[in-house]
Write an enzyme that holds these catalytic residues in place. Structure first.
Site, short mmCIF file in Angstrom:
data_model
loop_
_atom_site.label_atom_id
_atom_site.label_comp_id
_atom_site.label_asym_id
_atom_site.label_seq_id
_atom_site.Cartn_x
_atom_site.Cartn_y
_atom_site.Cartn_z
N PHE A 147 1.07 -0.99 -0.33
CA PHE A 147 -0.07 0.10 -0.65
C PHE A 147 1.11 1.07 0.08
O PHE A 147 1.46 0.92 0.74
CB PHE A 147 -1.03 -0.31 1.23
CG PHE A 147 -1.84 1.04 1.46
CD1 PHE A 147 -3.34 1.42 0.60
CD2 PHE A 147 -1.49 2.65 2.02
CE1 PHE A 147 -3.20 2.40 0.07
CE2 PHE A 147 -2.51 3.53 1.76
CZ PHE A 147 -3.33 3.61 0.62
N ASP A 232 9.95 2.53 1.51
CA ASP A 232 8.54 3.54 2.26
C ASP A 232 8.42 3.40 3.04
O ASP A 232 7.68 2.67 3.66
CB ASP A 232 7.33 3.04 0.72
CG ASP A 232 6.16 3.86 1.16
OD1 ASP A 232 6.28 4.48 1.99
OD2 ASP A 232 5.88 3.89 0.72
N LYS A 261 3.02 10.90 7.24
CA LYS A 261 2.00 11.23 8.52
C LYS A 261 2.81 11.44 9.30
O LYS A 261 2.27 13.23 9.65
CB LYS A 261 1.39 9.47 8.32
CG LYS A 261 1.15 8.70 7.39
CD LYS A 261 0.38 7.59 7.53
CE LYS A 261 -0.07 6.67 6.42
NZ LYS A 261 -1.73 7.48 5.74
#
Length: 408
Positions: A147, A232, A261
């Site tokens: 994801f 990532d 984030k």
């Protein structure tokens, strides 16, 4: 926290959203109006322990005083210039973030998906200009179950049909191999490979942790093959796993590191591609950009986030409380939990499907005053703020035990 002025009930707000907000999410039936630390409060004044932390965007809790102060100071001075001009906060942010990660250069962006898209572009350009891949033939190898976001390019290499169905035609140039399978990865890499892009821990897939040595193997393989290792760490980075980065558990340094984030402290969207100078150095003026990327407000908050991490306090808290989390989940195995995966203050918990789906368990926990979120099937994710206390963590685990004991 004090209850806000009541203008609409939770039910009223949820009903009001339906006709005017696109239905690309299916939120739990909680309408948050205020938050502080590890707790949120709905419009009726009910309090909930936040065990999701905005998918790790709130690693430092809601409204951390140092981050709020940094934002307030900057709001009184300057918020945006665009990159048409320099601003007095960006260099400090880039210097501190590069030092924290042990890399050289920072490409500031806003969202995690933008960071991934930027890395894809950089890797391709590096492949053509440095590696010598023929024009238009660069490939990037990714892992099944990934994801990385939901843009058209990113869903082109997703294996989640919910993310893909109805959004083609898809962007070519990607090869998908099983996660945690070095042999399959090696077979997929060839002279056209620009990069291998993986999550050190797959969050959306259910906090899937690879075997010890996998990340080291990826680093060695990409070095031998003359391609880039892109990690990532948008969810796994910045203290979540008990280290600054998840790759730190194996002592590897990628060529490009993707952050987001928690980098914005739960205040503003901030992301970054951090990398080696000879890789990010392929970009020239006009080839890539973002109006808001690197804006002074984001840079001020991002610098304050790095300052918090430089103390090591939050990494230590995640490691120490991670022991409590693992112990509590181990106790629940055979008592409604069929398995779990955890590292630091992050866990994917597989609930016996006979008891309920992940969504159903999440809804029952809402009634117990605990907020979590499901992922696939009967799996829920736990990712509390790193500021959570041991008592609060044990309380959340107790609520989960109670819900599981109630059965299906």
């Amino acid at each position: 926290m004090t209850a806000p002025a009541r203008t609409r009930s939770s039910a009223d707000v949820i009903r009001a959203e339906a006709p005017v907000v696109a239905h690309n999410y299916h939120p739990l039936p909680v309408v948050v109006a205020r938050a502080e630390g590890t707790w949120v409060e709905d419009v009726e004044g009910r309090r909930y322990l936040d065990m999701l932390a905005g998918y790790s965007a709130l690693n430092f809790g809601h409204r951390h005083p140092a981050l709020i102060e940094a934002a307030h100071r900057q709001l009184d001075r300057l918020t945006l210039t665009s990159r048409a001009f320099h601003n007095d906060r960006l260099a400090e942010f880039a210097e501190s973030l590069a030092a924290l990660t042990g890399l050289d250069m920072v490409l500031p962006m806003n969202t995690g998906a933008e960071a991934v898209e930027s890395a894809v572009k950089v890797a391709r350009k590096w492949a053509y200009e440095v590696k010598g891949v023929p024009a238009g033939r660069a490939t990037i190898v990714v892992a099944a179950g990934n994801f990385h976001g939901r843009t058209t390019t990113i869903v082109s290499f997703s294996t989640d049909e919910t993310a893909r169905a109805g959004f083609g035609p898809f962007t070519p140039g990607f090869r998908v191999v099983p996660y945690n399978d070095l042999a399959a990865l090696e077979a997929a890499v060839d002279e056209t490979t620009a990069a291998v892009l993986v999550e050190p821990i797959q969050g959306e897939a259910g906090v899937v942790i690879p075997d010890e040595g996998y990340l080291t193997g990826v680093r060695e393989l990409t070095r031998r093959a003359g391609c880039l290792f892109v990690a990532d760490e948008i969810q796994s980075g910045l203290g979540r796993t008990g280290r600054t980065l998840a790759v730190d558990h194996e002592g590897v340094v990628p060529d490009l590191l993707l952050l987001g984030k928690a980098l914005g402290g739960g205040i503003v969207p901030v992301s970054a591609v951090v990398g080696r100078r000879e890789v990010l150095g392929v970009l020239r003026p006009g080839e890539h950009g973002s109006t808001f990327g690197g804006n002074p407000l984001s840079a001020a908050v991002g610098s304050a986030v790095v300052e918090l991490l430089e103390t090591g306090e939050f990494q230590r808290r995640a490691a120490e409380l991670g022991v409590v989390l693992r112990g509590g989940l181990t106790h629940l195995v055979g008592r409604g939990v069929v398995g779990f995966r955890a590292r630091g203050l992050w866990a994917g918990v597989d609930v016996d499907p006979a008891i309920g789906t992940g969504r159903e368990i999440s809804e029952r926990l809402v009634r117990e005053g605990v907020l979590v979120k499901d992922t696939h099937g009967s799996t829920i994710r736990l990712a509390p703020p790193l500021t959570i206390s041991g008592e609060e963590l044990r309380s959340a685990l107790g609520a989960l035990e109670k819900v599981l004991a109630q059965g299906g």
